[in-house]
Write an enzyme that holds these catalytic residues in place. Structure first.
Site, PDB file in Angstrom:
ATOM      1  CG  HIS A  44      -0.303  -0.232   2.520  1.00 45.93           C
ATOM      2  ND1 HIS A  44       0.545   0.696   3.090  1.00 45.93           N
ATOM      3  CD2 HIS A  44      -0.359  -1.276   3.388  1.00 45.93           C
ATOM      4  CE1 HIS A  44       0.964   0.252   4.266  1.00 45.93           C
ATOM      5  NE2 HIS A  44       0.446  -0.954   4.462  1.00 45.93           N
ATOM      6  CG  HIS A  47       4.129  -1.682   2.224  1.00 45.56           C
ATOM      7  ND1 HIS A  47       2.863  -2.206   2.088  1.00 45.56           N
ATOM      8  CD2 HIS A  47       4.655  -2.264   3.320  1.00 45.56           C
ATOM      9  CE1 HIS A  47       2.630  -3.059   3.062  1.00 45.56           C
ATOM     10  NE2 HIS A  47       3.700  -3.123   3.828  1.00 45.56           N
ATOM     11  CD  GLN A  71       6.222 -11.823  10.801  1.00 52.39           C
ATOM     12  OE1 GLN A  71       7.381 -11.875  10.402  1.00 52.39           O
ATOM     13  NE2 GLN A  71       5.533 -10.681  10.817  1.00 52.39           N
TER      14      GLN A  71
END
Length: 292
Positions: A44, A47, A71
């Site tokens: 998006h 970033h 994660q």
């Protein structure tokens, strides 16, 4: 192996770390700089802002796109995380054709053993995300350290929406003596104030509109912080979500920016920040705001 010309480089995509290393080796001279933006894709504007800053500040920019399984403590979240590599490449191409893309497989990164290593971050890992997502920061440390070893960047760029992660990465670099400068960049928001996140793509149009409430509450909490105690503010925030069936508040915490420890009273010499995690239906969103 060849030495790329910075002025004539076209966008390159690598899926294997050995190929990326071979490509980057010739540019690692005494005076060259490599900027690195690690992402999980579904890019998006936030970033892209990190990439834009890296392009301005470095000779070469590497962007990784890798959904890191270690994660995620929620298998459903991992399975549903958006994967949009083709669209991501197109977005990066609008910025520059000089971005180097690293889109490895799980096997290439973990070499057949998809497990996280254990890390200690002087207690930063036990707060907020670490408390509610067991093992999360072991996974973050494992992948970030691995990517730093592959890319060997001069600078690495992280968004402040994941402020706890930013502090964790700084601690990782400090404790492991990794020669990279960690740069935190401002949160990018949608027009209604919702913090930009790849997970926003999973929201319906109605949910995306209603989720603006998260930032609205954070801004009001910041105003209240001028005159009220943290416990009273936390109770007020909890009450704001209590009667709204669309939202489920996981946590709201006012913490010291450096230690991330929750506070009960304010000290003039310290910086404070509010952190929040909210489920919109089953989609988990986080946000943060500085209070000083």
């Amino acid at each position: 192996m060849f030495a790329p010309n910075f002025n004539k480089m076209t966008m390159q995509i690598f899926n294997k770390n050995i190929e990326l290393k071979e490509f980057l080796a010739p540019v690692k001279t005494k005076n060259s700089t490599i900027g690195f933006v690690p992402t999980m894709g579904a890019l998006h504007a936030g970033h892209l802002a990190l990439m834009r800053q890296s392009l301005q500040e470095n000779d070469i920019t590497v962007v990784s796109i890798f959904v890191n399984p270690t994660q995620f403590n929620n298998p459903e979240d991992l399975a549903k995380y958006p994967r949009t590599l083709e669209a991501d490449v197109e977005k990066m191409a609008t910025l520059s054709d000089k971005i180097i893309i690293f889109a490895p497989t799980v096997e290439d990164i973990y070499e057949g053993e998809t497990t996280a290593k254990s890390f200690e971050y002087d207690g930063l890992e036990h707060q907020m995300e670490g408390k509610f997502r067991p093992g999360h920061f072991d996974g973050v440390g494992t992948i970030v350290k691995r990517l730093f070893e592959i890319v060997t960047p001069t600078r690495a760029y992280f968004g402040e929406k994941d402020f706890q992660q930013l502090q964790i990465v700084k601690k990782l670099v400090e404790k492991n003596h990794i020669p990279v400068e960690i740069i935190g960049c401002p949160i990018y928001r949608e027009p209604n104030g919702l913090a930009m996140s790849s997970r926003n793509e999973r929201l319906s149009s109605t949910e995306r509109k209603e989720a603006a409430l998260i930032f609205t509450i954070l801004k009001e909490a910041k105003e209240k912080f001028l005159t009220q105690d943290p416990d009273l503010i936390a109770a007020w925030v909890k009450n704001q979500f209590k009667n709204n069936p669309l939202f489920e508040l996981e946590y709201f915490i006012i913490a010291d920016e450096s230690t991330l420890l929750p506070i009960t009273f304010k000290e003039k010499s310290k910086k404070y920040r509010a952190f929040i995690a909210v489920f919109v239906n089953s989609i988990r969103l986080i946000d943060t705001i500085t209070l000083n």
